[in-house]
Design a protein around this motif. Structure first.
Motif, mmCIF file in Angstrom:
data_model
loop_
_atom_site.group_PDB
_atom_site.id
_atom_site.type_symbol
_atom_site.label_atom_id
_atom_site.label_comp_id
_atom_site.label_asym_id
_atom_site.label_seq_id
_atom_site.Cartn_x
_atom_site.Cartn_y
_atom_site.Cartn_z
ATOM 1 N N MET A 1 10.117 -8.450 -0.975
ATOM 2 C CA MET A 1 8.849 -7.583 -0.711
ATOM 3 C C MET A 1 9.254 -5.978 -0.797
ATOM 4 O O MET A 1 10.155 -5.636 -0.163
ATOM 5 C CB MET A 1 8.188 -7.869 0.685
ATOM 6 N N ILE A 2 8.399 -5.420 -1.802
ATOM 7 C CA ILE A 2 8.553 -3.916 -1.741
ATOM 8 C C ILE A 2 8.120 -3.274 -0.936
ATOM 9 O O ILE A 2 6.791 -3.761 -0.250
ATOM 10 C CB ILE A 2 8.074 -3.668 -3.290
ATOM 11 N N LYS A 3 8.548 -2.368 -0.218
ATOM 12 C CA LYS A 3 7.997 -1.531 0.918
ATOM 13 C C LYS A 3 7.636 -0.262 0.375
ATOM 14 O O LYS A 3 8.503 0.494 -0.173
ATOM 15 C CB LYS A 3 9.166 -1.628 2.175
ATOM 16 N N LEU A 4 6.500 0.430 1.111
ATOM 17 C CA LEU A 4 6.014 1.609 1.026
ATOM 18 C C LEU A 4 6.170 2.520 1.965
ATOM 19 O O LEU A 4 6.109 2.032 3.132
ATOM 20 C CB LEU A 4 4.739 1.944 0.345
ATOM 21 N N ASN A 5 6.484 3.732 1.855
ATOM 22 C CA ASN A 5 6.386 4.687 3.310
ATOM 23 C C ASN A 5 5.395 5.136 3.632
ATOM 24 O O ASN A 5 4.915 6.098 4.231
ATOM 25 C CB ASN A 5 7.653 5.849 3.105
ATOM 26 N N PHE A 6 4.142 4.765 2.958
ATOM 27 C CA PHE A 6 2.777 5.299 3.254
ATOM 28 C C PHE A 6 1.960 4.005 3.169
ATOM 29 O O PHE A 6 2.287 3.092 2.738
ATOM 30 C CB PHE A 6 2.204 6.189 2.096
ATOM 31 N N ASN A 7 0.601 4.163 3.899
ATOM 32 C CA ASN A 7 -0.348 2.988 4.055
ATOM 33 C C ASN A 7 -1.703 3.805 3.355
ATOM 34 O O ASN A 7 -2.312 4.554 4.031
ATOM 35 C CB ASN A 7 -0.553 2.902 5.445
ATOM 36 N N GLN A 8 -1.859 3.434 2.217
ATOM 37 C CA GLN A 8 -3.136 3.981 1.452
ATOM 38 C C GLN A 8 -4.220 3.087 1.400
ATOM 39 O O GLN A 8 -4.200 1.955 1.138
ATOM 40 C CB GLN A 8 -2.724 4.498 0.088
ATOM 41 N N GLN A 9 -5.269 3.617 1.891
ATOM 42 C CA GLN A 9 -6.558 2.871 1.905
ATOM 43 C C GLN A 9 -6.998 2.330 0.455
ATOM 44 O O GLN A 9 -7.028 3.606 -0.344
ATOM 45 C CB GLN A 9 -7.719 3.541 2.539
ATOM 46 N N ILE A 10 -7.246 1.121 0.141
ATOM 47 C CA ILE A 10 -7.743 0.979 -1.194
ATOM 48 C C ILE A 10 -9.383 0.659 -1.331
ATOM 49 O O ILE A 10 -9.682 0.001 -0.343
ATOM 50 C CB ILE A 10 -6.958 -0.235 -2.052
ATOM 51 N N ASP A 11 -9.933 0.901 -2.439
ATOM 52 C CA ASP A 11 -11.176 0.253 -2.725
ATOM 53 C C ASP A 11 -11.279 -1.202 -3.059
ATOM 54 O O ASP A 11 -10.809 -1.057 -4.375
ATOM 55 C CB ASP A 11 -11.934 1.257 -3.554
ATOM 56 N N GLN A 12 -11.218 -2.023 -2.298
ATOM 57 C CA GLN A 12 -10.949 -3.499 -2.643
ATOM 58 C C GLN A 12 -12.092 -3.984 -3.688
ATOM 59 O O GLN A 12 -11.390 -4.547 -4.714
ATOM 60 C CB GLN A 12 -11.133 -4.406 -1.511
ATOM 61 N N GLY A 13 -13.093 -3.557 -3.660
ATOM 62 C CA GLY A 13 -14.007 -3.933 -4.843
ATOM 63 C C GLY A 13 -13.571 -3.341 -6.051
ATOM 64 O O GLY A 13 -13.780 -4.248 -7.000
ATOM 65 N N LYS A 14 -13.183 -2.262 -6.160
ATOM 66 C CA LYS A 14 -12.864 -1.505 -7.263
ATOM 67 C C LYS A 14 -11.787 -2.133 -7.891
ATOM 68 O O LYS A 14 -11.562 -2.721 -9.256
ATOM 69 C CB LYS A 14 -12.601 -0.142 -7.276
ATOM 70 N N ILE A 15 -10.838 -2.392 -7.164
ATOM 71 C CA ILE A 15 -9.435 -3.153 -7.373
ATOM 72 C C ILE A 15 -9.772 -4.357 -7.743
ATOM 73 O O ILE A 15 -9.082 -4.804 -8.974
ATOM 74 C CB ILE A 15 -8.526 -2.889 -6.282
ATOM 75 N N THR A 16 -10.666 -5.320 -7.224
ATOM 76 C CA THR A 16 -10.613 -6.456 -7.780
ATOM 77 C C THR A 16 -11.223 -6.574 -9.230
ATOM 78 O O THR A 16 -10.879 -7.157 -9.883
ATOM 79 C CB THR A 16 -11.870 -7.218 -6.745
ATOM 80 N N GLN A 17 -12.011 -5.631 -9.574
ATOM 81 C CA GLN A 17 -12.929 -5.440 -10.707
ATOM 82 C C GLN A 17 -11.740 -5.018 -11.694
ATOM 83 O O GLN A 17 -11.798 -5.854 -12.957
ATOM 84 C CB GLN A 17 -13.864 -4.416 -10.630
ATOM 85 N N ILE A 18 -10.847 -4.202 -11.422
ATOM 86 C CA ILE A 18 -9.884 -3.772 -12.128
ATOM 87 C C ILE A 18 -8.854 -4.997 -12.620
ATOM 88 O O ILE A 18 -8.359 -5.023 -13.805
ATOM 89 C CB ILE A 18 -9.162 -2.534 -11.756
#
Ligand code: PA5
Length: 372
Positions: A1-18
């Protein structure tokens, strides 16, 4: 699993559409590739790689951009063991470079792998002509048996030539563009010939397919930073052997996002080497950039430098993101490839540009045609 050093809120609806848009895009074929790769194609690739290692001391890989950078990145990073030495040609128009490649092959037994989707790209075309002539001089009528070509499925000069002359031919699928093609025959054949375990590479990519949230977070962070006025992303690696992976990243992001007078400029550094050249700018120069560390945790000393750089550059006022792959091997790189392809496609979509075309690349070609 890739790990990030940050936790960014995503716009789930937008990402699902993309994600739905990418899946439906005529050039979105790379999205399910790690799971859908044709087993028979994979067997043909392995068989051709085996034949190459038996017949040749050198394999000349001819190609440029997406038909070159992905496999070179992995070969340089992993330095696998193989009976055949891989060399590259057709990635510039320099006569010096071409002559160097021709003389490196010298009198050794060699085979040629030419990769071009369009089949019309000038750089590989010129190099292929030169090596074809060398093959004919050395092997006469048997020359065609030592030519491997990865081409468009049905059209283009290279496709036509390969079909007419019976070269061993592989296909760049219609629905996958150059810079997203490393997990097709484009990358897999040279990788297999070089001794890379392509099953493990695909396994790593398939693992990354299970988690689309992490690339979405990174893409959202990129769009956020771009909006805040950070227009340059510096990819930083602490492993010199990954220099070509940086080059692959620059092509992926540069060609996918840099259009309509938009995009984030991708740059790269190798630390600690470049701390002694670019380090000053990163620490103290114009604050229009952020740094994305690809944290290959390879040894203790390197881990300490990563921490030191993270602290110093954060204090210097630049955002420092870090991306840590699971391992420094085929699986880890397979994971990284898919992660970055997905992040790049999402990121371009978030910025409102088409990740899969490259209309700007044509301009210099037209100018050159006039001059020639
Ligand atoms: O990503 C891309 O589409 C480009 O970088 C191409 O891969 C590159 O221009 C080489 O094209 P071709 O494979 O048609 O020779």
């Amino acid at each position: 699993m890739i790990k990030l050093n940050f936790n960014q809120q995503i716009d789930q609806g937008k990402i699902t559409q993309i994600l739905a848009d990418i899946g439906a895009d005529p050039m979105g074929g790379w999205m399910n590739l790690p799971q859908e790769i044709d087993i028979n194609e994979l067997m043909r690739i392995k068989e051709a790689a085996r034949k190459i290692t038996e017949e040749a001391e050198y394999l000349v890989c001819i190609g440029i951009g997406g038909s070159y950078l992905g496999h070179r990145a992995i070969i340089e990073a992993l330095a696998p063991k193989s009976e055949v030495k891989i060399i590259y040609a057709g990635n510039s128009l320099s006569k010096r470079e071409l002559d160097k490649a021709l003389s490196e092959v010298g009198d050794h037994d060699f085979s040629v792998l030419v990769i071009s989707k369009s089949g019309t790209t000038l750089e590989p075309k010129i190099a292929f002509e030169a090596f074809k002539q060398k093959l004919v001089e050395k092997y006469g009528e048997q020359a065609a048996q030592r030519i491997y070509a990865t081409t468009d499925a049905s059209k283009g000069d290279l496709h036509d030539e390969a079909t007419a002359n019976g070269y061993t031919r592989f296909v760049v699928p219609d629905n996958i563009g150059g810079r997203y093609s490393v997990l097709t025959a484009v990358g897999l054949l040279p990788l297999a010939a070089a001794g890379v375990d392509i099953d493990k590479l695909l396994e790593g990519a398939a693992n990354a397919m299970q988690d689309l949230n992490t690339p979405a977070q990174y893409a959202t962070m990129r769009a956020y930073l771009a909006e805040k006025g950070y227009d340059t992303e510096v990819f930083a690696s602490f492993e010199p052997a990954t220099m070509y992976f940086n080059e692959w990243l620059k092509q992926l992001f540069g060609e996918s996002e840099g259009k309509n007078r938009q995009g984030i400029l991708p740059a790269s550094v190798i630390y600690s080497t470049d701390l002694h050249s670019m380090g000053q700018f990163l620490q103290d120069g114009r604050r229009n950039l952020w740094e994305t560390i690809i944290n290959y945790p390879t040894d203790e000393m390197n881990a300490k430098v990563v921490l030191a750089v993270q602290k110093a550059h954060t204090a210097g006022g630049i955002p420092v993101l870090s991306i840590t792959p699971e391992s420094y091997d085929e699986k880890g790189f397979g994971e990284l490839i898919y992660f970055f392809e997905m992040a790049c496609a999402i990121s371009a979509k978030l910025q409102g540009v088409n990740p899969f075309d490259q209309p700007g690349v044509e301009a210099y070609k037209q100018e050159l045609k006039q001059l020639l």
